[in-house]
Design an enzyme around this catalytic site. Structure first.
Site, mmCIF file in Angstrom:
data_model
loop_
_atom_site.group_PDB
_atom_site.id
_atom_site.type_symbol
_atom_site.label_atom_id
_atom_site.label_comp_id
_atom_site.label_asym_id
_atom_site.label_seq_id
_atom_site.Cartn_x
_atom_site.Cartn_y
_atom_site.Cartn_z
ATOM 1 N N GLY A 12 0.803 -1.216 0.000
ATOM 2 C CA GLY A 12 0.000 0.000 0.000
ATOM 3 C C GLY A 12 0.835 1.264 0.000
ATOM 4 O O GLY A 12 1.976 1.278 -0.485
ATOM 5 N N ASN A 92 -2.894 -2.800 6.454
ATOM 6 C CA ASN A 92 -3.751 -1.750 7.004
ATOM 7 C C ASN A 92 -4.257 -2.100 8.404
ATOM 8 O O ASN A 92 -4.478 -3.276 8.714
ATOM 9 C CB ASN A 92 -4.914 -1.455 6.049
ATOM 10 C CG ASN A 92 -5.456 -2.694 5.375
ATOM 11 O OD1 ASN A 92 -4.725 -3.643 5.118
ATOM 12 N ND2 ASN A 92 -6.743 -2.700 5.103
ATOM 13 N N GLU A 162 6.445 3.990 10.651
ATOM 14 C CA GLU A 162 6.779 4.836 9.505
ATOM 15 C C GLU A 162 6.218 6.236 9.734
ATOM 16 O O GLU A 162 5.079 6.384 10.137
ATOM 17 C CB GLU A 162 6.195 4.218 8.228
ATOM 18 C CG GLU A 162 6.563 4.964 6.982
ATOM 19 C CD GLU A 162 8.050 5.265 6.917
ATOM 20 O OE1 GLU A 162 8.863 4.341 6.923
ATOM 21 O OE2 GLU A 162 8.405 6.464 6.884
ATOM 22 N N LYS A 222 4.803 6.452 17.886
ATOM 23 C CA LYS A 222 4.120 6.691 16.605
ATOM 24 C C LYS A 222 2.742 7.321 16.862
ATOM 25 O O LYS A 222 2.379 8.324 16.235
ATOM 26 C CB LYS A 222 3.989 5.369 15.846
ATOM 27 C CG LYS A 222 3.163 5.442 14.591
ATOM 28 C CD LYS A 222 3.762 6.346 13.528
ATOM 29 C CE LYS A 222 2.737 6.662 12.465
ATOM 30 N NZ LYS A 222 3.206 7.620 11.477
ATOM 31 N N CYS A 278 -4.602 8.421 8.618
ATOM 32 C CA CYS A 278 -3.891 8.165 9.881
ATOM 33 C C CYS A 278 -4.371 8.959 11.088
ATOM 34 O O CYS A 278 -4.627 8.370 12.142
ATOM 35 C CB CYS A 278 -2.407 8.425 9.683
ATOM 36 S SG CYS A 278 -1.666 7.274 8.525
HETATM 37 N N1 LIG Z 1 -0.581 5.952 4.603
HETATM 38 C C1 LIG Z 1 0.380 6.562 5.293
HETATM 39 O O1 LIG Z 1 0.812 7.647 4.949
HETATM 40 C C2 LIG Z 1 0.961 5.906 6.502
HETATM 41 C C3 LIG Z 1 2.110 6.465 7.077
HETATM 42 C C4 LIG Z 1 2.666 5.854 8.197
HETATM 43 C C5 LIG Z 1 2.082 4.706 8.712
HETATM 44 N N2 LIG Z 1 0.970 4.179 8.137
HETATM 45 C C6 LIG Z 1 0.461 2.914 8.668
HETATM 46 O O2 LIG Z 1 0.916 1.867 7.807
HETATM 47 C C7 LIG Z 1 -0.054 0.814 7.705
HETATM 48 C C8 LIG Z 1 -0.393 0.588 6.252
HETATM 49 O O3 LIG Z 1 -0.983 1.760 5.746
HETATM 50 P P1 LIG Z 1 -1.225 1.967 4.188
HETATM 51 O O4 LIG Z 1 -1.708 3.361 4.022
HETATM 52 O O5 LIG Z 1 -0.040 1.498 3.438
HETATM 53 O O6 LIG Z 1 -2.433 0.927 3.948
HETATM 54 P P2 LIG Z 1 -3.005 0.395 2.566
HETATM 55 O O7 LIG Z 1 -4.408 0.031 2.811
HETATM 56 O O8 LIG Z 1 -2.659 1.346 1.467
HETATM 57 O O9 LIG Z 1 -2.158 -0.940 2.287
HETATM 58 C C9 LIG Z 1 -2.252 -2.091 3.033
HETATM 59 C C10 LIG Z 1 -2.179 -3.291 2.103
HETATM 60 O O10 LIG Z 1 -2.084 -4.480 2.890
HETATM 61 C C11 LIG Z 1 -2.733 -5.518 2.178
HETATM 62 N N3 LIG Z 1 -3.037 -6.633 3.072
HETATM 63 C C12 LIG Z 1 -3.895 -6.671 4.119
HETATM 64 N N4 LIG Z 1 -3.860 -7.870 4.710
HETATM 65 C C13 LIG Z 1 -2.973 -8.622 4.028
HETATM 66 C C14 LIG Z 1 -2.497 -9.954 4.160
HETATM 67 N N5 LIG Z 1 -2.932 -10.741 5.143
HETATM 68 N N6 LIG Z 1 -1.581 -10.406 3.275
HETATM 69 C C15 LIG Z 1 -1.131 -9.604 2.280
HETATM 70 N N7 LIG Z 1 -1.544 -8.340 2.115
HETATM 71 C C16 LIG Z 1 -2.443 -7.854 2.974
HETATM 72 C C17 LIG Z 1 -3.956 -4.846 1.601
HETATM 73 O O11 LIG Z 1 -4.478 -5.582 0.514
HETATM 74 C C18 LIG Z 1 -3.402 -3.471 1.208
HETATM 75 O O12 LIG Z 1 -3.007 -3.421 -0.142
HETATM 76 C C19 LIG Z 1 -1.216 1.264 8.590
HETATM 77 O O13 LIG Z 1 -1.054 0.706 9.856
HETATM 78 C C20 LIG Z 1 -1.042 2.774 8.662
HETATM 79 O O14 LIG Z 1 -1.583 3.300 9.846
HETATM 80 C C21 LIG Z 1 0.412 4.750 7.038
HETATM 81 O O1 LIG Z 2 -0.669 22.641 8.873
HETATM 82 C C1 LIG Z 2 -1.350 21.704 8.443
HETATM 83 C C2 LIG Z 2 -0.809 20.435 8.145
HETATM 84 C C3 LIG Z 2 -1.643 19.437 7.681
HETATM 85 N N1 LIG Z 2 -2.968 19.679 7.510
HETATM 86 C C4 LIG Z 2 -3.847 18.583 7.033
HETATM 87 O O2 LIG Z 2 -3.623 17.449 7.834
HETATM 88 C C5 LIG Z 2 -3.824 16.250 7.085
HETATM 89 C C6 LIG Z 2 -2.636 15.333 7.227
HETATM 90 O O3 LIG Z 2 -1.528 15.891 6.556
HETATM 91 P P1 LIG Z 2 -0.062 15.263 6.641
HETATM 92 O O4 LIG Z 2 0.276 14.993 8.029
HETATM 93 O O5 LIG Z 2 0.824 16.153 5.898
HETATM 94 O O6 LIG Z 2 -0.224 13.913 5.786
HETATM 95 P P2 LIG Z 2 -0.332 12.367 6.203
HETATM 96 O O7 LIG Z 2 0.078 11.594 5.021
HETATM 97 O O8 LIG Z 2 -1.656 12.092 6.823
HETATM 98 O O9 LIG Z 2 0.816 12.169 7.299
HETATM 99 C C7 LIG Z 2 0.573 12.035 8.688
HETATM 100 O O10 LIG Z 2 0.194 10.725 9.002
HETATM 101 C C8 LIG Z 2 1.166 9.720 8.605
HETATM 102 C C9 LIG Z 2 0.540 8.379 8.893
HETATM 103 O O11 LIG Z 2 0.682 7.962 10.201
HETATM 104 C C10 LIG Z 2 2.451 9.971 9.360
HETATM 105 O O12 LIG Z 2 3.410 9.002 8.994
HETATM 106 C C11 LIG Z 2 2.964 11.380 9.056
HETATM 107 O O13 LIG Z 2 4.141 11.639 9.810
HETATM 108 C C12 LIG Z 2 1.874 12.388 9.408
HETATM 109 O O14 LIG Z 2 2.290 13.707 9.032
HETATM 110 C C13 LIG Z 2 -4.080 16.712 5.647
HETATM 111 O O15 LIG Z 2 -5.468 16.715 5.386
HETATM 112 C C14 LIG Z 2 -3.533 18.126 5.626
HETATM 113 O O16 LIG Z 2 -4.160 18.928 4.668
HETATM 114 C C15 LIG Z 2 -3.501 20.918 7.794
HETATM 115 O O17 LIG Z 2 -4.702 21.133 7.638
HETATM 116 N N2 LIG Z 2 -2.675 21.900 8.252
#
Ligand SMILES: NC(=O)c1ccc[n+]([C@@H]2O[C@H](COP(=O)([O-])OP(=O)(O)OC[C@H]3O[C@@H](n4cnc5c(N)ncnc54)[C@H](O)[C@@H]3O)[C@@H](O)[C@H]2O)c1
Ligand SMILES: O=c1ccn([C@@H]2O[C@H](COP(=O)(O)OP(=O)(O)O[C@H]3O[C@H](CO)[C@@H](O)[C@H](O)[C@H]3O)[C@@H](O)[C@H]2O)c(=O)[nH]1
Length: 464
Positions: A12, A92, A162, A222, A278
């Site tokens: 993802g 996820n 992450e 986190k 998140c």
């Molecule tokens: N999106 C972000 O910016 C972000 C940043 C930091 C941390 N996180 C965390 O990272 C994690 C993943 O987030 P994401 O945004 O990448 O999610 P996502 O939904 O984009 O991706 C997760 C993937 O895992 C797959 N999956 C689920 N169960 C599975 C299994 N048993 N075997 C194989 N594949 C499987 C799903 O099909 C999906 O494609 C979450 O815990 C989220 O909170 C997300």
């Molecule tokens: O001053 C600001 C900063 C952000 N946002 C909003 O807040 C949301 C989140 O933004 P941002 O944090 O930049 O993006 P994410 O990808 O959701 O990242 C957050 O969530 C991730 C998932 O956990 C973490 O890894 C990152 O460190 C954390 O910043 C968005 O709708 C932004 O538009 C505001 O409205 N004002």
């Protein structure tokens, strides 16, 4: 210990970009990203690298360099687990939608399925890395499953949350503020596992930016980081409402406050409300954990961040209705932007979804343009809310790929995402083709007020 083969479960927004960067920076390590979603894996493998399933600036270049060299995408989860010395779990962890903790707790069913699959398949010792965001002490549950259902091999469990933000994922991964690794630092095997992961990151991240802690501190850090970040947005958004009542300007207030080096200037941008997959999920999870320990004041404190955010989205929508003479029934409202922030095609928890839902309840007709979000995604987001039938969503919401067409004959325009291109539109042309008075609502403080007023718009911006 030298890692030769990495597997990442979950292709993802985190798994894909993170593994692409690891593979690019560590050409001697084979990295296989696996997922049960066949369509997603097929897209990662698309011959045309521009068709990979996630839009992130700079990502296609990294994938193009490493793919089929030492970066592979596959649906064969068992094979990748079997071969790997180190396995990232990056699936996820959404908010639970059923049963105990519904609407609050993190749903760990995908994590548990991974643990059971690893336990079943693994025939030699492996390092398991929690990459997903998890409740504090999840590693304990993982260990329990792995040790009680496995084939007698040893597992070391690390937490490596992450911190990348979408839209800047590649930049954040290339130059992270810090990499956090939690492990069992009281045992030799634990220390060795931590070192193995440090060595991977140390290919490009300086040692002083790699922080090692115990597992529980890492897991909780986190959730804490996201809670602090979201709290800043809710704090400035709370002030934006007060600004609107008093003649203060929230941008000026944010600048004045942010120049205090103890406060800092980042993350003080007032908006229609934070979105993304998140912040809300992680704070709700934090609130749930606090409540489960009986820490009600702690829970209430953090819950207010969400309450404020919901209020911000609602009051933005309500202001549109109020300004348009208390009714938007049958009126065309144009949306510029649907993604939860610029430079991503991710729409999860985007404020736009909730603003649209509110206006649809007021019988508005909505026409939407977003440069990266597909039409089907927009309908899926609205249908997911379950507020009205899919048929009604389709009849009342139109998605077009031309911003000028979207704004034609509109009663009002709302800017919901801060895409750069919206600043540079021909606003005079847009104004000329709208119904009058031409209302313009800026939910992102993106547009220049004086300029728009001069053209003739009735202009409203958050916190001004
Ligand atoms: N999106 C972000 O910016 C972000 C940043 C930091 C941390 N996180 C965390 O990272 C994690 C993943 O987030 P994401 O945004 O990448 O999610 P996502 O939904 O984009 O991706 C997760 C993937 O895992 C797959 N999956 C689920 N169960 C599975 C299994 N048993 N075997 C194989 N594949 C499987 C799903 O099909 C999906 O494609 C979450 O815990 C989220 O909170 C997300
Ligand atoms: O001053 C600001 C900063 C952000 N946002 C909003 O807040 C949301 C989140 O933004 P941002 O944090 O930049 O993006 P994410 O990808 O959701 O990242 C957050 O969530 C991730 C998932 O956990 C973490 O890894 C990152 O460190 C954390 O910043 C968005 O709708 C932004 O538009 C505001 O409205 N004002």
């Amino acid at each position: 210990m030298k890692i030769k083969n990495i597997c990442c479960i979950g292709a993802g927004y985190v798994g894909g970009p993170t593994m692409a960067v690891i593979a690019q920076k560590c050409p001697e390590i084979n990295v296989t990203v696996v997922d049960i979603n066949e369509k997603r894996i097929a897209a990662w493998n698309d011959k045309d690298v521009e068709n990979i399933p996630i839009y992130e600036p700079g990502l296609s270049e990294v994938v193009a360099e490493a793919r089929d060299r030492n970066l592979f995408f596959s649906t064969d989860v068992d094979a990748a687990i079997d071969k790997a010395d180190l396995i990232f779990i990056s699936v996820n962890t959404p908010t639970k939608t059923y049963g105990m903790g519904k609407g609050m707790a993190a749903d760990l069913k995908f994590i548990e399925l991974c643990a059971r699959q690893i336990a079943r398949v693994a025939k030699d010792d492996k390092i398991i890395v929690e990459k997903s965001t998890l409740p504090v002490r999840t590693a304990e549950a993982l260990k329990n499953i792995l040790e009680n259902t496995g084939n007698g091999v040893n597992f070391q469990i690390l937490s490596n949350p992450e911190f990348l933000a979408e839209g800047t994922a590649v930049k954040d991964l290339m130059k992270p503020d810090r990499v956090l690794i939690g492990g069992d630092i009281n045992s030799e095997e634990g220390k060795e596992a931590v070192q193995a992961l440090v060595d991977i990151y140390n290919h490009w991240v300086p040692k002083e930016n790699i922080l090692t802690t115990n597992v529980w501190s890492s897991e909780l850090s986190k959730l804490t980081a996201n809670a602090f970040l979201a709290q800043r947005v809710s704090s400035i958004n709370a002030m934006s409402e007060l600004c609107e009542k008093t003649g203060a300007d929230v941008n000026e207030v944010a600048k004045a406050v942010g120049m205090d080096s103890r406060i800092g200037a980042k993350f003080l941008k007032s908006s229609v409300g934070f979105g993304g997959s998140c912040f809300q999920k992680d704070i709700l999870n934090l609130v749930y954990i606090a409540k489960s320990f009986g820490l009600n004041e702690v829970a209430d404190y953090w819950e207010q961040v969400i309450i404020m955010n919901d209020h911000q989205k609602k009051r933005f929508a309500a202001n549109i209705v109020k300004t348009l003479f208390n009714t938007v029934s049958g009126k065309k409202i144009s949306f510029l932007g649907w993604a939860f922030k610029k430079d991503t095609n991710d729409t999860r928890e985007s404020a736009a979804i909730y603003v649209a839902d509110y206006l649809l309840n007021e019988q508005a007709d909505i026409v939407i343009y977003d440069p990266k979000v597909t039409k089907e995604q927009i309908y899926a987001d609205l249908n997911y809310l379950g507020t009205r039938s899919e048929k009604e969503n389709r009849s009342r919401v139109t998605v077009l790929n031309d911003p000028y067409k979207v704004c034609e004959d509109a009663h009002a325009i709302a800017v919901l995402t801060e895409w750069d291109e919206f600043e540079h539109l021909d606003w005079k042309k847009i104004y000329d083709n709208m119904l009058k008075p031409a209302f313009l609502f800026d939910g992102r403080r993106l547009l220049k007020k004086e300029e728009k007023k001069e053209i003739g718009f009735e202009f409203y911006a958050i916190g001004n």
